[in-house]
Motif scaffolding. Structure first.
Motif, PDB file in Angstrom:
ATOM      1  N   GLU A  52       0.828  -1.201   0.000  1.00 42.00           N
ATOM      2  CA  GLU A  52       0.000   0.000   0.000  1.00 42.00           C
ATOM      3  C   GLU A  52       0.869   1.260   0.000  1.00 42.00           C
ATOM      4  OE1 GLU A  52      -3.617   2.080   2.592  1.00 42.00           O
ATOM      5  OE2 GLU A  52      -2.647   0.249   3.295  1.00 42.00           O
ATOM      6  N   ASP A  53       1.940   1.247   0.821  1.00 42.78           N
ATOM      7  CA  ASP A  53       2.852   2.392   0.863  1.00 42.78           C
ATOM      8  C   ASP A  53       3.514   2.613  -0.496  1.00 42.78           C
ATOM      9  OD1 ASP A  53       2.251   2.805   3.495  1.00 42.78           O
ATOM     10  OD2 ASP A  53       4.040   1.778   4.277  1.00 42.78           O
ATOM     11  N   LEU A  54       3.955   1.541  -1.125  1.00 45.46           N
ATOM     12  CA  LEU A  54       4.614   1.651  -2.425  1.00 45.46           C
ATOM     13  C   LEU A  54       3.648   2.172  -3.480  1.00 45.46           C
ATOM     14  CD1 LEU A  54       6.991   1.257  -4.314  1.00 45.46           C
ATOM     15  CD2 LEU A  54       6.366  -1.173  -4.505  1.00 45.46           C
ATOM     16  N   GLY A  55       2.386   1.731  -3.404  1.00 49.05           N
ATOM     17  CA  GLY A  55       1.390   2.194  -4.367  1.00 49.05           C
ATOM     18  C   GLY A  55       1.199   3.694  -4.333  1.00 49.05           C
ATOM     19  N   LEU A  56       1.352   4.282  -3.161  1.00 49.02           N
ATOM     20  CA  LEU A  56       1.236   5.740  -3.038  1.00 49.02           C
ATOM     21  C   LEU A  56       2.556   6.431  -3.373  1.00 49.02           C
ATOM     22  CD1 LEU A  56      -0.865   5.912   0.261  1.00 49.02           C
ATOM     23  CD2 LEU A  56      -1.678   6.231  -2.074  1.00 49.02           C
ATOM     24  N   ALA A  57       3.677   5.838  -2.907  1.00 46.15           N
ATOM     25  CA  ALA A  57       4.980   6.484  -3.083  1.00 46.15           C
ATOM     26  C   ALA A  57       5.384   6.547  -4.552  1.00 46.15           C
ATOM     27  CB  ALA A  57       6.038   5.736  -2.275  1.00 46.15           C
ATOM     28  N   LEU A  58       5.060   5.525  -5.321  1.00 49.53           N
ATOM     29  CA  LEU A  58       5.543   5.468  -6.705  1.00 49.53           C
ATOM     30  C   LEU A  58       5.032   6.625  -7.566  1.00 49.53           C
ATOM     31  CD1 LEU A  58       3.199   4.365  -8.909  1.00 49.53           C
ATOM     32  CD2 LEU A  58       3.544   2.263  -7.651  1.00 49.53           C
ATOM     33  N   LEU A  59       3.944   7.263  -7.147  1.00 57.08           N
ATOM     34  CA  LEU A  59       3.416   8.380  -7.913  1.00 57.08           C
ATOM     35  C   LEU A  59       4.397   9.552  -7.959  1.00 57.08           C
ATOM     36  CD1 LEU A  59      -0.282   8.360  -6.629  1.00 57.08           C
ATOM     37  CD2 LEU A  59       0.671   7.231  -8.633  1.00 57.08           C
ATOM     38  N   ASN A  60       5.361   9.556  -7.025  1.00 55.81           N
ATOM     39  CA  ASN A  60       6.340  10.637  -6.980  1.00 55.81           C
ATOM     40  C   ASN A  60       7.718  10.210  -7.496  1.00 55.81           C
ATOM     41  OD1 ASN A  60       4.538  12.526  -5.738  1.00 55.81           O
ATOM     42  ND2 ASN A  60       4.815  11.433  -3.800  1.00 55.81           N
ATOM     43  N   PHE A  61       7.861   8.933  -7.895  1.00 54.27           N
ATOM     44  CA  PHE A  61       9.152   8.470  -8.406  1.00 54.27           C
ATOM     45  C   PHE A  61       9.438   9.124  -9.761  1.00 54.27           C
ATOM     46  CE2 PHE A  61       8.885   4.081  -6.125  1.00 54.27           C
ATOM     47  CZ  PHE A  61       9.034   4.726  -4.910  1.00 54.27           C
ATOM     48  N   GLU A  62      10.684   9.485  -9.980  1.00 53.63           N
ATOM     49  CA  GLU A  62      11.097  10.034 -11.268  1.00 53.63           C
ATOM     50  C   GLU A  62      11.965   9.063 -12.050  1.00 53.63           C
ATOM     51  OE1 GLU A  62      12.877  13.839 -10.781  1.00 53.63           O
ATOM     52  OE2 GLU A  62      11.039  14.771  -9.984  1.00 53.63           O
ATOM     53  N   ASP A  63      12.696   8.173 -11.350  1.00 51.90           N
ATOM     54  CA  ASP A  63      13.526   7.198 -12.052  1.00 51.90           C
ATOM     55  C   ASP A  63      13.734   5.987 -11.157  1.00 51.90           C
ATOM     56  OD1 ASP A  63      15.570   7.912 -10.204  1.00 51.90           O
ATOM     57  OD2 ASP A  63      16.239   9.512 -11.551  1.00 51.90           O
ATOM     58  N   ILE A  64      14.508   5.019 -11.653  1.00 50.87           N
ATOM     59  CA  ILE A  64      14.728   3.774 -10.940  1.00 50.87           C
ATOM     60  C   ILE A  64      15.447   3.986  -9.616  1.00 50.87           C
ATOM     61  CG2 ILE A  64      16.935   3.283 -12.048  1.00 50.87           C
ATOM     62  CD1 ILE A  64      14.144   0.723 -11.288  1.00 50.87           C
ATOM     63  N   ASN A  65      16.242   5.069  -9.528  1.00 52.49           N
ATOM     64  CA  ASN A  65      16.962   5.346  -8.286  1.00 52.49           C
ATOM     65  C   ASN A  65      16.000   5.665  -7.132  1.00 52.49           C
ATOM     66  OD1 ASN A  65      19.512   4.996  -9.475  1.00 52.49           O
ATOM     67  ND2 ASN A  65      19.507   7.111 -10.230  1.00 52.49           N
ATOM     68  N   ASP A  66      14.915   6.368  -7.447  1.00 52.76           N
ATOM     69  CA  ASP A  66      13.914   6.660  -6.408  1.00 52.76           C
ATOM     70  C   ASP A  66      13.302   5.366  -5.883  1.00 52.76           C
ATOM     71  OD1 ASP A  66      14.301   9.382  -6.643  1.00 52.76           O
ATOM     72  OD2 ASP A  66      12.720   9.621  -8.151  1.00 52.76           O
ATOM     73  N   PHE A  67      13.024   4.441  -6.798  1.00 54.11           N
ATOM     74  CA  PHE A  67      12.457   3.154  -6.388  1.00 54.11           C
ATOM     75  C   PHE A  67      13.458   2.372  -5.545  1.00 54.11           C
ATOM     76  CE2 PHE A  67      11.666  -1.403  -7.787  1.00 54.11           C
ATOM     77  CZ  PHE A  67      10.746  -1.644  -6.776  1.00 54.11           C
ATOM     78  N   GLN A  68      14.730   2.373  -5.956  1.00 53.50           N
ATOM     79  CA  GLN A  68      15.766   1.657  -5.206  1.00 53.50           C
ATOM     80  C   GLN A  68      15.904   2.232  -3.805  1.00 53.50           C
ATOM     81  OE1 GLN A  68      17.452  -1.101  -6.102  1.00 53.50           O
ATOM     82  NE2 GLN A  68      18.304  -1.083  -4.016  1.00 53.50           N
ATOM     83  N   ALA A  69      15.850   3.558  -3.702  1.00 53.65           N
ATOM     84  CA  ALA A  69      15.952   4.199  -2.388  1.00 53.65           C
ATOM     85  C   ALA A  69      14.779   3.809  -1.506  1.00 53.65           C
ATOM     86  CB  ALA A  69      16.026   5.713  -2.553  1.00 53.65           C
ATOM     87  N   TRP A  70      13.606   3.708  -2.099  1.00 56.18           N
ATOM     88  CA  TRP A  70      12.431   3.304  -1.308  1.00 56.18           C
ATOM     89  C   TRP A  70      12.611   1.882  -0.800  1.00 56.18           C
ATOM     90  CZ3 TRP A  70       8.860  -0.503  -1.087  1.00 56.18           C
ATOM     91  CH2 TRP A  70       7.714  -0.259  -0.307  1.00 56.18           C
ATOM     92  N   LEU A  71      13.081   0.979  -1.669  1.00 58.84           N
ATOM     93  CA  LEU A  71      13.284  -0.405  -1.257  1.00 58.84           C
ATOM     94  C   LEU A  71      14.255  -0.499  -0.097  1.00 58.84           C
ATOM     95  CD1 LEU A  71      13.511  -2.428  -4.614  1.00 58.84           C
ATOM     96  CD2 LEU A  71      11.731  -2.599  -2.863  1.00 58.84           C
TER      97      LEU A  71
END
Length: 328
Positions: A305-324
């Motif tokens: 659920e958190d990822l579903g909301l956070a990904l709306l603000n991701f700009e590139d793969i690095n943002d996703f990696q940082a979230w993980l």
């Protein structure tokens, strides 16, 4: 149209039904043009779903999900009104004309007003064209005639329809192309993208684009391997046009899926949410490795659920990696 080509219809979510509700004046203008100038559109119109449900509840002539009953006012000086009974029939049915007769009579018996009955025939049987019901016995007769519109008849007009701004012109072309591409999904993807891009060229507002997209997306369904390609090409087109209308539908669907998963509490629901998130992430940050996909599928429900909301603000793969890393 087989069940593998389109999702099943339900009482609460039929794409034809939604399209009629969203664009009823355009429906009349396209399918019943002789009636359009005789209706006083300034008086508005009213959908009578509850009344129709009460009228047809015990008809025992086949459960339908796309019947619509709409009250309109004519241009007459008095406040006379007409009931328009709409049927969208996707498969040939021997009892169809009889059902039209029964529904028409019950509507008249309930309201004592003129009834215009319209049948949209979306089946593939070229010679099935019900337009009347007649029953006689010893000099007595029951008879009704209704407007019967065969979508197959528009095949020769497809190119002309693409130039129209009426939403139902696009809807009819989408229907015909869905029938033509049952065995060629790559061509279906190309035609689907062409139709969706056309929505932007017609200068529709965002609400109209989204409503028509939902209809097109439902009809022109794609296998998983082509779905991501379609969304990536569409996202690129939206960035070029600076109109991120349709990809917002994915966010709405994502949030809806998460809510359903929370309510169900089932593993199947979690898998569906994970698949939606993986697809949305592909659109936002590009290709995901098998390792990243496995990490997403292993996340517990709250983190999904958190990822579903956070990904709306991701700009590139690095943002996703940082979230993980922050949620490991």
């Amino acid at each position: 149209m087989s069940s593998s080509d389109t999702p099943p219809q339900t009482d609460s979510d039929s794409p034809w039904k939604e399209l009629i509700e969203a664009f009823f004046p355009e429906f009349i203008e396209f399918f019943l043009p002789e009636a359009f100038p005789e209706i006083d559109w300034n008086q508005g119109y009213e959908f009578l779903d509850n009344e129709l449900q009460q009228i047809t509840a015990d008809a025992e002539l086949g459960r339908r999900t796309t019947d619509k009953l709409i009250k309109v006012w004519t241009m007459a000086q008095t406040e006379a009104w007409v009931l328009v009974h709409v049927e969208v029939q996707s498969t040939s049915n021997a009892n169809f004309a009889e059902r039209m007769f029964v529904y028409r009579y019950r509507i008249y018996d309930r309201f004592r007003k003129p009834v215009a009955s319209v049948a949209i025939l979306a089946d593939e049987t070229a010679n099935w064209r019900p337009s009347e019901f007649r029953e006689t016995l010893w000099g007595s007769e029951n008879y009704t005639r209704f407007q019967s519109i065969k979508l197959l008849d528009y095949q020769s007009q497809a190119n002309t329809l693409l130039t129209s701004t009426n939403p139902f012109a696009i809807a009819v072309v989408a229907h015909l192309r869905a029938l033509a591409t049952k065995k060629d999904r790559l061509l279906r993807k190309q035609w689907k993208l062409e139709l969706v891009k056309l929505l932007y060229e017609k200068n529709y507002d965002s609400a109209k684009i989204i409503n028509l997209f939902r209809f097109i997306d439902w009809l022109l369904s794609l296998p998983q391997e082509l779905t991501l390609d379609f969304w990536q090409e569409l996202a690129a087109h939206e960035r070029e046009k600076r109109m991120p209308y349709i990809t917002s539908v994915e966010r709405i669907g994502l949030e809806k899926g998460l809510q359903q998963g929370l309510q169900q509490g089932l593993q199947q629901g979690l898998e569906q949410e994970a698949s939606l998130i993986i697809r949305q992430l592909g659109l936002r940050v590009g290709h995901l490795s098998e390792e990243k996909i496995a990490q997403i599928r292993s996340l517990p429900q709250p983190q999904l659920e958190d990822l579903g909301l956070a990904l709306l603000n991701f700009e590139d793969i690095n943002d996703f990696q940082a979230w993980l890393e922050s949620h490991s």
